[in-house]
Scaffold this motif. Structure first.
Motif, PDB file in Angstrom:
ATOM      1  N   ASP A  18       0.845  -1.196   0.000  1.00 36.52           N
ATOM      2  CA  ASP A  18       0.000   0.000   0.000  1.00 36.52           C
ATOM      3  C   ASP A  18       0.876   1.240   0.000  1.00 36.52           C
ATOM      4  OD1 ASP A  18      -2.398  -1.371   0.108  1.00 36.52           O
ATOM      5  OD2 ASP A  18      -2.563  -1.231   2.290  1.00 36.52           O
ATOM      6  N   VAL A  19       0.436   2.278  -0.699  1.00 36.52           N
ATOM      7  CA  VAL A  19       1.131   3.568  -0.696  1.00 36.52           C
ATOM      8  C   VAL A  19       0.336   4.502   0.216  1.00 36.52           C
ATOM      9  CG1 VAL A  19       1.923   5.525  -2.063  1.00 36.52           C
ATOM     10  CG2 VAL A  19       2.000   3.224  -3.030  1.00 36.52           C
ATOM     11  N   ILE A  20       0.968   4.941   1.288  1.00 35.33           N
ATOM     12  CA  ILE A  20       0.349   5.836   2.256  1.00 35.33           C
ATOM     13  C   ILE A  20       1.176   7.117   2.302  1.00 35.33           C
ATOM     14  CG2 ILE A  20      -0.252   6.161   4.697  1.00 35.33           C
ATOM     15  CD1 ILE A  20      -1.891   3.939   3.433  1.00 35.33           C
ATOM     16  N   CYS A  21       0.508   8.265   2.238  1.00 35.73           N
ATOM     17  CA  CYS A  21       1.189   9.554   2.374  1.00 35.73           C
ATOM     18  C   CYS A  21       1.259   9.904   3.859  1.00 35.73           C
ATOM     19  CB  CYS A  21       0.430  10.641   1.618  1.00 35.73           C
ATOM     20  SG  CYS A  21       0.276  10.310  -0.144  1.00 35.73           S
ATOM     21  N   TYR A  22       2.384  10.453   4.286  1.00 37.71           N
ATOM     22  CA  TYR A  22       2.665  10.702   5.697  1.00 37.71           C
ATOM     23  C   TYR A  22       3.235  12.099   5.853  1.00 37.71           C
ATOM     24  CZ  TYR A  22       5.597  10.335   9.947  1.00 37.71           C
ATOM     25  OH  TYR A  22       6.202  10.545  11.154  1.00 37.71           O
ATOM     26  N   THR A  23       2.808  12.831   6.885  1.00 39.67           N
ATOM     27  CA  THR A  23       3.404  14.134   7.147  1.00 39.67           C
ATOM     28  C   THR A  23       3.460  14.419   8.642  1.00 39.67           C
ATOM     29  OG1 THR A  23       3.369  16.501   6.663  1.00 39.67           O
ATOM     30  CG2 THR A  23       1.237  15.437   6.933  1.00 39.67           C
ATOM     31  N   GLU A  24       4.498  15.126   9.053  1.00 36.56           N
ATOM     32  CA  GLU A  24       4.612  15.652  10.406  1.00 36.56           C
ATOM     33  C   GLU A  24       4.407  17.161  10.409  1.00 36.56           C
ATOM     34  OE1 GLU A  24       8.277  14.380  12.232  1.00 36.56           O
ATOM     35  OE2 GLU A  24       7.814  12.264  11.944  1.00 36.56           O
ATOM     36  N   ASP A  25       3.960  17.714   9.292  1.00 41.28           N
ATOM     37  CA  ASP A  25       3.722  19.150   9.161  1.00 41.28           C
ATOM     38  C   ASP A  25       2.697  19.592  10.205  1.00 41.28           C
ATOM     39  OD1 ASP A  25       2.744  21.718   8.395  1.00 41.28           O
ATOM     40  OD2 ASP A  25       3.266  21.338   6.313  1.00 41.28           O
ATOM     41  N   GLU A  26       3.096  20.498  11.084  1.00 45.01           N
ATOM     42  CA  GLU A  26       2.229  20.953  12.172  1.00 45.01           C
ATOM     43  C   GLU A  26       0.967  21.647  11.674  1.00 45.01           C
ATOM     44  OE1 GLU A  26       4.680  23.332  14.724  1.00 45.01           O
ATOM     45  OE2 GLU A  26       5.917  21.622  15.312  1.00 45.01           O
ATOM     46  N   ASN A  27       0.993  22.205  10.464  1.00 46.11           N
ATOM     47  CA  ASN A  27      -0.183  22.875   9.909  1.00 46.11           C
ATOM     48  C   ASN A  27      -1.269  21.890   9.466  1.00 46.11           C
ATOM     49  OD1 ASN A  27       0.892  25.526  10.155  1.00 46.11           O
ATOM     50  ND2 ASN A  27       2.142  25.135   8.354  1.00 46.11           N
ATOM     51  N   ILE A  28      -0.914  20.615   9.362  1.00 41.08           N
ATOM     52  CA  ILE A  28      -1.852  19.605   8.878  1.00 41.08           C
ATOM     53  C   ILE A  28      -2.223  18.607   9.972  1.00 41.08           C
ATOM     54  CG2 ILE A  28      -2.136  17.746   7.169  1.00 41.08           C
ATOM     55  CD1 ILE A  28      -0.294  19.301   5.323  1.00 41.08           C
ATOM     56  N   GLN A  29      -1.411  18.485  11.004  1.00 37.01           N
ATOM     57  CA  GLN A  29      -1.657  17.509  12.058  1.00 37.01           C
ATOM     58  C   GLN A  29      -3.006  17.728  12.732  1.00 37.01           C
ATOM     59  OE1 GLN A  29       1.495  17.922  14.881  1.00 37.01           O
ATOM     60  NE2 GLN A  29       3.064  17.201  13.493  1.00 37.01           N
ATOM     61  N   ALA A  30      -3.655  16.627  13.072  1.00 39.94           N
ATOM     62  CA  ALA A  30      -4.858  16.697  13.899  1.00 39.94           C
ATOM     63  C   ALA A  30      -4.405  16.962  15.333  1.00 39.94           C
ATOM     64  CB  ALA A  30      -5.632  15.387  13.806  1.00 39.94           C
ATOM     65  N   GLU A  31      -5.187  17.724  16.069  1.00 38.19           N
ATOM     66  CA  GLU A  31      -4.815  18.091  17.436  1.00 38.19           C
ATOM     67  C   GLU A  31      -4.553  16.835  18.279  1.00 38.19           C
ATOM     68  OE1 GLU A  31      -6.618  20.603  21.180  1.00 38.19           O
ATOM     69  OE2 GLU A  31      -7.319  21.076  19.169  1.00 38.19           O
ATOM     70  N   GLY A  32      -3.400  16.835  18.956  1.00 35.89           N
ATOM     71  CA  GLY A  32      -3.037  15.718  19.820  1.00 35.89           C
ATOM     72  C   GLY A  32      -2.265  14.609  19.135  1.00 35.89           C
ATOM     73  N   TYR A  33      -1.986  14.754  17.838  1.00 39.00           N
ATOM     74  CA  TYR A  33      -1.265  13.726  17.088  1.00 39.00           C
ATOM     75  C   TYR A  33       0.070  14.271  16.593  1.00 39.00           C
ATOM     76  CZ  TYR A  33      -5.571  11.039  17.098  1.00 39.00           C
ATOM     77  OH  TYR A  33      -6.678  10.338  17.479  1.00 39.00           O
ATOM     78  N   MET A  34       1.066  13.382  16.489  1.00 36.66           N
ATOM     79  CA  MET A  34       2.405  13.767  16.043  1.00 36.66           C
ATOM     80  C   MET A  34       2.540  13.752  14.516  1.00 36.66           C
ATOM     81  SD  MET A  34       4.209  14.350  18.798  1.00 36.66           S
ATOM     82  CE  MET A  34       5.882  14.212  18.235  1.00 36.66           C
ATOM     83  N   PHE A  35       1.655  13.042  13.832  1.00 34.89           N
ATOM     84  CA  PHE A  35       1.731  12.939  12.379  1.00 34.89           C
ATOM     85  C   PHE A  35       0.333  12.710  11.828  1.00 34.89           C
ATOM     86  CE2 PHE A  35       2.306   8.652  13.994  1.00 34.89           C
ATOM     87  CZ  PHE A  35       1.496   7.887  13.173  1.00 34.89           C
ATOM     88  N   ARG A  36       0.229  12.750  10.500  1.00 37.36           N
ATOM     89  CA  ARG A  36      -1.046  12.500   9.825  1.00 37.36           C
ATOM     90  C   ARG A  36      -0.773  11.633   8.605  1.00 37.36           C
ATOM     91  NH1 ARG A  36      -5.938  16.562   9.434  1.00 37.36           N
ATOM     92  NH2 ARG A  36      -7.485  14.998   8.949  1.00 37.36           N
ATOM     93  N   ILE A  37      -1.691  10.727   8.304  1.00 38.38           N
ATOM     94  CA  ILE A  37      -1.536   9.893   7.112  1.00 38.38           C
ATOM     95  C   ILE A  37      -2.698  10.155   6.163  1.00 38.38           C
ATOM     96  CG2 ILE A  37      -0.180   8.098   8.258  1.00 38.38           C
ATOM     97  CD1 ILE A  37      -2.712   6.367   8.310  1.00 38.38           C
TER      98      ILE A  37
END
Length: 80
Positions: A18-37
């Motif tokens: 599977d190809v999953i996109c991952y970011t630690e960009d603080e402008n995109i993170q959901a509150e309380g999470y270190m990253f977003r996929i």
């Protein structure tokens, strides 16, 4: 990243993974999470010009013009 770079990187990986996109960009993170996929929904080609909005946010102006270029657009969703 250019298409040729992406193809080269993908060819070195398992073809059924599977190809999953991952970011630690603080402008995109959901509150309380270190990253977003993100999951990829579609890949297409669009004619656009890279611009910055008045608030300096990067964006694209989708129209064919003297300054536009073809861009590969990867549409993602935060749900899979």
């Amino acid at each position: 990243m250019k298409v040729t770079e992406l193809i080269t990187k993908l060819q070195s990986l398992p073809p059924n993974a599977d190809v999953i996109c991952y970011t630690e960009d603080e402008n995109i993170q959901a509150e309380g999470y270190m990253f977003r996929i993100f999951d990829i929904e579609d890949i297409s080609l669009s004619e656009a010009t890279k611009i910055h909005m008045p608030d300096t946010q990067p964006s694209l102006k989708f129209e064919k013009s003297e300054s536009s270029e073809p861009h590969v657009i990867i549409s993602v969703t935060s749900d899979f």
